[in-house]
Every structure is written in C-alpha cells, then in structure tokens.
Design a protein around this motif. Structure first.
Motif, PDB file in Angstrom:
ATOM      1  N   TYR A   1      40.377 -16.856  57.404  1.00 50.33           N
ATOM      2  CA  TYR A   1      39.597 -17.217  58.589  1.00 50.33           C
ATOM      3  C   TYR A   1      38.483 -16.198  58.774  1.00 50.33           C
ATOM      4  O   TYR A   1      38.570 -15.062  58.279  1.00 50.33           O
ATOM      5  N   GLY A   2      37.434 -16.593  59.485  1.00 58.13           N
ATOM      6  CA  GLY A   2      36.341 -15.655  59.717  1.00 58.13           C
ATOM      7  C   GLY A   2      35.365 -16.184  60.744  1.00 58.13           C
ATOM      8  O   GLY A   2      35.298 -17.387  61.005  1.00 58.13           O
ATOM      9  N   PHE A   3      34.625 -15.251  61.343  1.00 61.87           N
ATOM     10  CA  PHE A   3      33.546 -15.591  62.269  1.00 61.87           C
ATOM     11  C   PHE A   3      32.320 -14.768  61.912  1.00 61.87           C
ATOM     12  O   PHE A   3      32.427 -13.551  61.751  1.00 61.87           O
ATOM     13  N   HIS A   4      31.179 -15.422  61.793  1.00 66.47           N
ATOM     14  CA  HIS A   4      29.890 -14.735  61.661  1.00 66.47           C
ATOM     15  C   HIS A   4      29.305 -14.818  63.062  1.00 66.47           C
ATOM     16  O   HIS A   4      28.884 -15.880  63.494  1.00 66.47           O
ATOM     17  N   THR A   5      29.303 -13.713  63.801  1.00 68.03           N
ATOM     18  CA  THR A   5      29.048 -13.820  65.242  1.00 68.03           C
ATOM     19  C   THR A   5      27.634 -13.349  65.584  1.00 68.03           C
ATOM     20  O   THR A   5      26.692 -13.745  64.910  1.00 68.03           O
ATOM     21  N   ILE A   6      27.487 -12.555  66.631  1.00 67.79           N
ATOM     22  CA  ILE A   6      26.151 -12.150  67.080  1.00 67.79           C
ATOM     23  C   ILE A   6      25.948 -10.654  66.860  1.00 67.79           C
ATOM     24  O   ILE A   6      26.891  -9.886  66.730  1.00 67.79           O
ATOM     25  N   HIS A   7      24.675 -10.302  66.839  1.00 67.32           N
ATOM     26  CA  HIS A   7      24.272  -8.969  66.398  1.00 67.32           C
ATOM     27  C   HIS A   7      24.966  -7.860  67.211  1.00 67.32           C
ATOM     28  O   HIS A   7      24.776  -7.769  68.424  1.00 67.32           O
ATOM     29  N   GLY A   8      25.761  -7.059  66.526  1.00 66.98           N
ATOM     30  CA  GLY A   8      26.394  -5.892  67.142  1.00 66.98           C
ATOM     31  C   GLY A   8      27.632  -6.184  67.953  1.00 66.98           C
ATOM     32  O   GLY A   8      28.291  -5.269  68.448  1.00 66.98           O
ATOM     33  N   ARG A   9      27.970  -7.447  68.106  1.00 65.13           N
ATOM     34  CA  ARG A   9      29.045  -7.810  69.053  1.00 65.13           C
ATOM     35  C   ARG A   9      30.375  -8.148  68.381  1.00 65.13           C
ATOM     36  O   ARG A   9      31.328  -8.559  69.057  1.00 65.13           O
ATOM     37  N   ALA A  10      30.465  -7.933  67.078  1.00 63.67           N
ATOM     38  CA  ALA A  10      31.737  -8.258  66.413  1.00 63.67           C
ATOM     39  C   ALA A  10      32.920  -7.505  67.031  1.00 63.67           C
ATOM     40  O   ALA A  10      33.993  -8.092  67.193  1.00 63.67           O
ATOM     41  N   PRO A  11      32.773  -6.221  67.418  1.00 64.55           N
ATOM     42  CA  PRO A  11      33.929  -5.535  68.008  1.00 64.55           C
ATOM     43  C   PRO A  11      34.421  -6.194  69.302  1.00 64.55           C
ATOM     44  O   PRO A  11      35.630  -6.217  69.573  1.00 64.55           O
ATOM     45  N   ALA A  12      33.489  -6.746  70.082  1.00 64.82           N
ATOM     46  CA  ALA A  12      33.893  -7.387  71.338  1.00 64.82           C
ATOM     47  C   ALA A  12      34.692  -8.656  71.041  1.00 64.82           C
ATOM     48  O   ALA A  12      35.730  -8.926  71.660  1.00 64.82           O
ATOM     49  N   ILE A  13      34.233  -9.420  70.065  1.00 62.70           N
ATOM     50  CA  ILE A  13      34.915 -10.669  69.721  1.00 62.70           C
ATOM     51  C   ILE A  13      36.260 -10.360  69.061  1.00 62.70           C
ATOM     52  O   ILE A  13      37.277 -10.991  69.356  1.00 62.70           O
ATOM     53  N   ALA A  14      36.278  -9.347  68.228  1.00 68.06           N
ATOM     54  CA  ALA A  14      37.535  -8.942  67.586  1.00 68.06           C
ATOM     55  C   ALA A  14      38.535  -8.420  68.622  1.00 68.06           C
ATOM     56  O   ALA A  14      39.744  -8.660  68.513  1.00 68.06           O
ATOM     57  N   THR A  15      38.035  -7.735  69.633  1.00 67.78           N
ATOM     58  CA  THR A  15      38.917  -7.237  70.700  1.00 67.78           C
ATOM     59  C   THR A  15      39.582  -8.414  71.409  1.00 67.78           C
ATOM     60  O   THR A  15      40.795  -8.427  71.624  1.00 67.78           O
ATOM     61  N   GLY A  16      38.767  -9.417  71.742  1.00 65.43           N
ATOM     62  CA  GLY A  16      39.315 -10.592  72.421  1.00 65.43           C
ATOM     63  C   GLY A  16      40.375 -11.289  71.586  1.00 65.43           C
ATOM     64  O   GLY A  16      41.434 -11.681  72.085  1.00 65.43           O
ATOM     65  N   LEU A  17      40.087 -11.405  70.279  1.00 66.85           N
ATOM     66  CA  LEU A  17      41.046 -12.090  69.401  1.00 66.85           C
ATOM     67  C   LEU A  17      42.332 -11.266  69.262  1.00 66.85           C
ATOM     68  O   LEU A  17      43.439 -11.795  69.375  1.00 66.85           O
ATOM     69  N   LYS A  18      42.175  -9.975  69.050  1.00 64.10           N
ATOM     70  CA  LYS A  18      43.358  -9.145  68.784  1.00 64.10           C
ATOM     71  C   LYS A  18      44.267  -9.033  70.004  1.00 64.10           C
ATOM     72  O   LYS A  18      45.492  -9.030  69.867  1.00 64.10           O
ATOM     73  N   VAL A  19      43.682  -8.959  71.207  1.00 62.85           N
ATOM     74  CA  VAL A  19      44.548  -8.820  72.392  1.00 62.85           C
ATOM     75  C   VAL A  19      45.233 -10.142  72.745  1.00 62.85           C
ATOM     76  O   VAL A  19      46.306 -10.141  73.340  1.00 62.85           O
ATOM     77  N   THR A  20      44.629 -11.263  72.339  1.00 62.13           N
ATOM     78  CA  THR A  20      45.278 -12.545  72.641  1.00 62.13           C
ATOM     79  C   THR A  20      46.189 -13.009  71.503  1.00 62.13           C
ATOM     80  O   THR A  20      47.139 -13.748  71.734  1.00 62.13           O
ATOM     81  N   ARG A  21      45.879 -12.568  70.275  1.00 61.67           N
ATOM     82  CA  ARG A  21      46.681 -12.959  69.108  1.00 61.67           C
ATOM     83  C   ARG A  21      47.045 -11.704  68.305  1.00 61.67           C
ATOM     84  O   ARG A  21      46.553 -11.490  67.194  1.00 61.67           O
ATOM     85  N   PRO A  22      47.896 -10.837  68.887  1.00 57.18           N
ATOM     86  CA  PRO A  22      48.166  -9.548  68.231  1.00 57.18           C
ATOM     87  C   PRO A  22      48.818  -9.664  66.862  1.00 57.18           C
ATOM     88  O   PRO A  22      48.788  -8.716  66.075  1.00 57.18           O
ATOM     89  N   GLU A  23      49.387 -10.836  66.559  1.00 59.25           N
ATOM     90  CA  GLU A  23      50.050 -10.996  65.258  1.00 59.25           C
ATOM     91  C   GLU A  23      49.051 -11.163  64.110  1.00 59.25           C
ATOM     92  O   GLU A  23      49.421 -11.087  62.926  1.00 59.25           O
ATOM     93  N   LEU A  24      47.774 -11.384  64.440  1.00 63.43           N
ATOM     94  CA  LEU A  24      46.767 -11.589  63.389  1.00 63.43           C
ATOM     95  C   LEU A  24      46.284 -10.249  62.823  1.00 63.43           C
ATOM     96  O   LEU A  24      46.248  -9.236  63.518  1.00 63.43           O
ATOM     97  N   ASP A  25      45.905 -10.273  61.553  1.00 59.56           N
ATOM     98  CA  ASP A  25      45.318  -9.109  60.878  1.00 59.56           C
ATOM     99  C   ASP A  25      43.801  -9.253  61.017  1.00 59.56           C
ATOM    100  O   ASP A  25      43.190 -10.099  60.367  1.00 59.56           O
TER     101      ASP A  25
END
Ligand code: TPP
Ligand code: SF4
Ligand code: MG
Length: 179
Positions: free
Chosen positions: A64-88
C-alpha cells in the motif's frame, strides 16, 4: 502455510520514472531487498511520501502507499499510525520535502516519537524542480536560481536534526558499497 516473500514480491508493475543513473534506484533496490527479512505481509505495509523525485517511491513498491502533499507525509503517516497501529508505516521524503517545506512536520513527528520509519533521500538539491539549493546543500551552492551562491549560512545535517529531536538514526550511506 504462507510462502515466504522475496525481493521480487515487492517490485510493483509501475514504470520507474527516475533519470538513468539516479541514486534513488539504489535505495529502491535495497529496500525491496530487505523488506522480506522483516516478515511483514505486504497488505500491512504502507509507504507514504510527499512531493519530489524521491517521493515517487510508493509507486514502485508492491505494497500500500500514498503519494501525498509537499512536506506533509509525516502528518498523514501520524494519522494512519495512531488509528491503525498494527500497520508497518514508512515515510518517504527528500531533503527539500522533509527539511524545507515539511521541516516543521518532520521535527514534531520525531519529537512525538510516532512509531513509523522515515526514509530521507538526501541528494542535497531539489531534484524534481530542476536543481534549486536545499537545506542540506553546501553553503554558497551555485545553482541556476542562485548564480552567486546560496545565502544560507549553514547546511543542515539530517542526523543532527534527528539527534536534536531526540531520535537516533542510521545512514544508508555506506562508503564501502556507495549506497
Ligand atoms: C506547495 C508546493 N511548493 C513547492 C512545490 C514545488 N516542489 C515540488 S518538489 C520540490 C522539492 C523537492 O525536493 P526534494 O524533497 O529534495 O526531492 P528530490 O526531487 O530531490 O528527490 C518543490 C520545491 C510544490 N510542488 N508544492
Ligand atoms: S532529477 Fe535528479 S533526483 Fe530526480 S530522478 Fe533525475 S537524477 Fe534523480
Ligand atoms: Mg532532494
């Protein structure tokens, strides 16, 4: 019993659009090579990038993957990781994406110690937009947009940024392997 994954399982069907000879190919090959060693299923693995040549990385991974917006990958990754902690979860960013426009996001993601990995491709230039100097370019860097040399007083070293934010890092730069 599940069959063990190999390097080939992590290669996507997408055409790689980096220039011939770009160092990003070496990083991609190394990541595809080590992923099977982690033993994590592809459907539980997510690469999240910002914008830049390096940020095309998720297209090339058969996960799986997301090509997101400039500089904001950490914010999107934070949202994903805190809601789906089982994901790598992996963030993929460049020196411009991660340390310039996204510098604030990166520092605070590090400070919060969110449990994701960050791959920062440090080619010391804005590659995609044809070579403006970046926060890691050498002081006085001459480019088309800075013909008299950049005015930045210091060149950021990513490992120092990580250390200041309280996180250890490992570099993929291996003088013996030129990776
Ligand atoms: C909001 C916004 N500002 C600026 C740009 C232009 N832009 C696209 S990629 C990039 C820099 C990318 O540099 P880096 O992260 O080092 O990636 P590289 O291409 O070197 O891998 C810039 C300034 C943009 N797409 N969006
Ligand atoms: S512009 Fe530079 S960073 Fe981008 S693909 Fe070409 S060599 Fe790689
Ligand atoms: Mg760059």
């Amino acid at each position: 019993m599940a069959t063990a994954l190999t390097r080939k399982d992590f290669i996507s069907d997408q055409e790689v659009r980096w220039c011939p000879g770009c160092g990003d190919y070496a990083i991609l090959a190394q990541v595809q090579r080590i992923m099977p060693e982690f033993g994590i299923p592809r459907e539980k693995t997510v690469f999240i990038s910002g914008i830049g040549c390096s940020s095309r990385f998720p297209y090339y991974m058969n996960t799986y993957g997301f090509h997101t917006i400039h500089g904001r990958a950490p914010a999107i990754a934070t949202g994903l990781k805190v809601t789906r902690p089982e994901l790598d979860v992996w963030v993929v960013t460049g020196d411009g994406d991660g340390l310039s426009i996204g510098g604030n996001h990166l520092i605070h993601a590090l400070r919060r110690n969110i449990d994701f990995k960050i791959l920062l491709f440090n080619n010391k230039i804005y590659g995609l937009t044809k070579g403006q100097y970046s926060p890691t370019s050498e002081v006085g860097k001459v480019t088309k947009s800075t013909p008299a040399g950049s005015v930045a007083g210091i060149s950021l070293r990513p490992a120092d940024v990580l250390r200041e934010a309280g996180i250890g890092s490992r570099r993929l730069n291996r003088p013996d392997r030129r990776v």
